[in-house]
Design an enzyme around this catalytic site. Sequence first.
Site, PDB file in Angstrom:
ATOM      1  CG  ASP A 133       8.449  -2.786   3.898  1.00  5.86           C
ATOM      2  OD1 ASP A 133       7.266  -2.708   4.266  1.00  5.86           O
ATOM      3  OD2 ASP A 133       9.354  -2.079   4.376  1.00  5.86           O
ATOM      4  NE  ARG A 184       2.820  -0.878   5.465  1.00  2.00           N
ATOM      5  CZ  ARG A 184       4.090  -1.093   5.827  1.00  2.00           C
ATOM      6  NH1 ARG A 184       5.025  -1.295   4.921  1.00  2.00           N
ATOM      7  NH2 ARG A 184       4.406  -1.150   7.106  1.00  2.00           N
TER       8      ARG A 184
END
Length: 307
Positions: A133, A184
């Site tokens: 992330d 992402r």
Amino acid sequence: MNLDLVYRQAVLSVAGNPRVEALIKGRARSLVRRYVAGETLEEALRAAEALEAQGVHAILDLLGEMVRSEEEARAFQEGILVLVRALAEKPWPKYVSVKPTQLGLDLSEGLALELLRGILREAEPKGVFVRLDMEDSPRVEATLRLYKALREEGFSGVGVVLQSYLFRTEKDLLDLLPYRPNLRLVKGAYREPQEVAFQDKRLIDAEYLHLGKLALREGLYVAFATHDPRLIAEVKRYTEAFGIPKTAFEFQLLYGVRPEAQRRLAQEGYTVRAYVPYGKDWYPYLSRRIAERPENLLLVLRSLLGG
């Protein structure tokens, strides 16, 4: 005046107040259950199994960030390894997200790399994909170094995240091209100063589409993480117009947000994943969800008034 920005910054500022945190933790449990699968791995796996029955895959995330000790970082690594082992027994796609500060990035980049390396050594043979992330802007550079180091060590089952509201992101994307990242793309959920980030939602959205199309043209696999119907519609239009197959990208949405849209996209043949967070350290995550949508603030107020 950008009202969306004013709202988001106000919520994130208030959420940082210890008294507000204590109040919400004590009385807003119903809202927590809407966006967080539970505090245990067993609850998260049940939520993932329910999603799979609807054609939606799960991204499991043991919540935690910005740890203050090596002991805490190693405890989180063990919790993630327990998750990896549990997923290895499941018949559906296996996918986890981890935050670098959860694994000690603020303490030592070397510590974070060591712990990530340990996770990937166990995850890759089990077919578990690990998404690294992205957090707030001061940590972007170190996070990208971690990703590049892992790829240079030969790990392939790891992905990275880029945020469209940061000025630097297009350069970061171009720098990553030699690594052929599984990417992402998000708008960004942290409170960022105007010196480093776009402050106008229209510009953030435009940059989101620009970066996504650029990544697709470069042949990268892109996970479009957004709930915005306009952005989803434009991704669908663009990929159809240029013959980009549905196997070259996917849509990612949050657990508890627009579940009907998740099911509909899956029925249309798109790969869809729902980000399923769990664990006891849910408050920072919930704060960012409240900051994203004014409707969520109303839900908080109802929870507080109703006890």
